[in-house]
Enzyme design. Structure first.
Site, PDB file in Angstrom:
ATOM      1  N   ARG A  58       0.815  -1.222   0.000  1.00 33.96           N
ATOM      2  CA  ARG A  58       0.000   0.000   0.000  1.00 33.96           C
ATOM      3  C   ARG A  58       0.842   1.263   0.000  1.00 33.96           C
ATOM      4  O   ARG A  58       0.366   2.324  -0.388  1.00 33.96           O
ATOM      5  CB  ARG A  58      -1.010  -0.042   1.148  1.00 33.96           C
ATOM      6  N   GLU A  95       6.393 -10.527  14.556  1.00 34.58           N
ATOM      7  CA  GLU A  95       5.918 -11.068  15.828  1.00 34.58           C
ATOM      8  C   GLU A  95       6.299 -12.543  15.963  1.00 34.58           C
ATOM      9  O   GLU A  95       6.736 -12.984  17.013  1.00 34.58           O
ATOM     10  CB  GLU A  95       4.398 -10.894  15.926  1.00 34.58           C
TER      11      GLU A  95
END
Length: 175
Positions: A58, A95
């Site tokens: 994006r 993560e």
């Protein structure tokens, strides 16, 4: 123009407890999209930017028209293996695991003043890696610019702790 009001929030996507900030509603709105690009570009008109680097994917949607408005080139920052010519890359932690971003070796020249763009900053890990890679290639990151900042997740603070300047058009509380 109230950019924030043109961004849709989807609860519990992609996981329970996540409030997903969906910019597709902003992108499909010609007035909102134009205002977003013009507001970001106008901030940098006098800053002598040489290149705009957009983070996949994006960041491409926002970064390329900002580069056009500024009259400078656009550099895609891509995930590993997506660029066809010789690249330089940098690993960064997620993560659960790690990933790698890459830039063509001829995309950033020593001394280039680079604006780093993405749609949203959450943890700041990808932007930190991209800024580090630009620096390794001899560029100077003038600022990291985002449409959305999620300040409760801490990405802005993470980048600022690295000495990077950060700008966002709007903020959303929570995650």
């Amino acid at each position: 123009m109230q950019i924030k009001s043109r961004i849709r929030t989807i609860a519990h996507y992609p996981h329970e407890g996540i409030m997903f900030r969906d910019i597709t509603t902003l992108l499909k709105d010609p007035v909102g999209l134009r205002a977003t690009i013009q507001e970001i570009a106008s901030r940098y008109k006098s800053m002598k930017i040489d290149k705009v680097a957009g983070i996949e994917s994006r960041g491409f949607i926002i970064g390329a028209p900002v580069a056009y408005e500024l009259g400078v080139g656009f550099v895609p920052v891509r995930k590993k293996g997506k660029l066809p010519a010789e690249t330089r890359g940098r690993d960064y932690q997620l993560e659960y695991g790690s990933d790698r971003i890459e830039i063509h070796v001829d995309a950033i020249q020593k001394g280039d003043r680079v604006l780093l763009v993405d749609d949203l900053i959450a943890t700041g890990g990808t932007a930190e890696a991209a800024a580090g890679l630009i620096h390794e290639m001899g560029g100077e990151v003038v600022e990291c610019s985002f449409v959305i900042d999620l300040p409760d997740i801490g990405g802005r603070a993470r980048l600022e702790d690295q000495g990077l300047k950060v700008f966002a058009l709007c903020e959303f509380e929570g995650n």
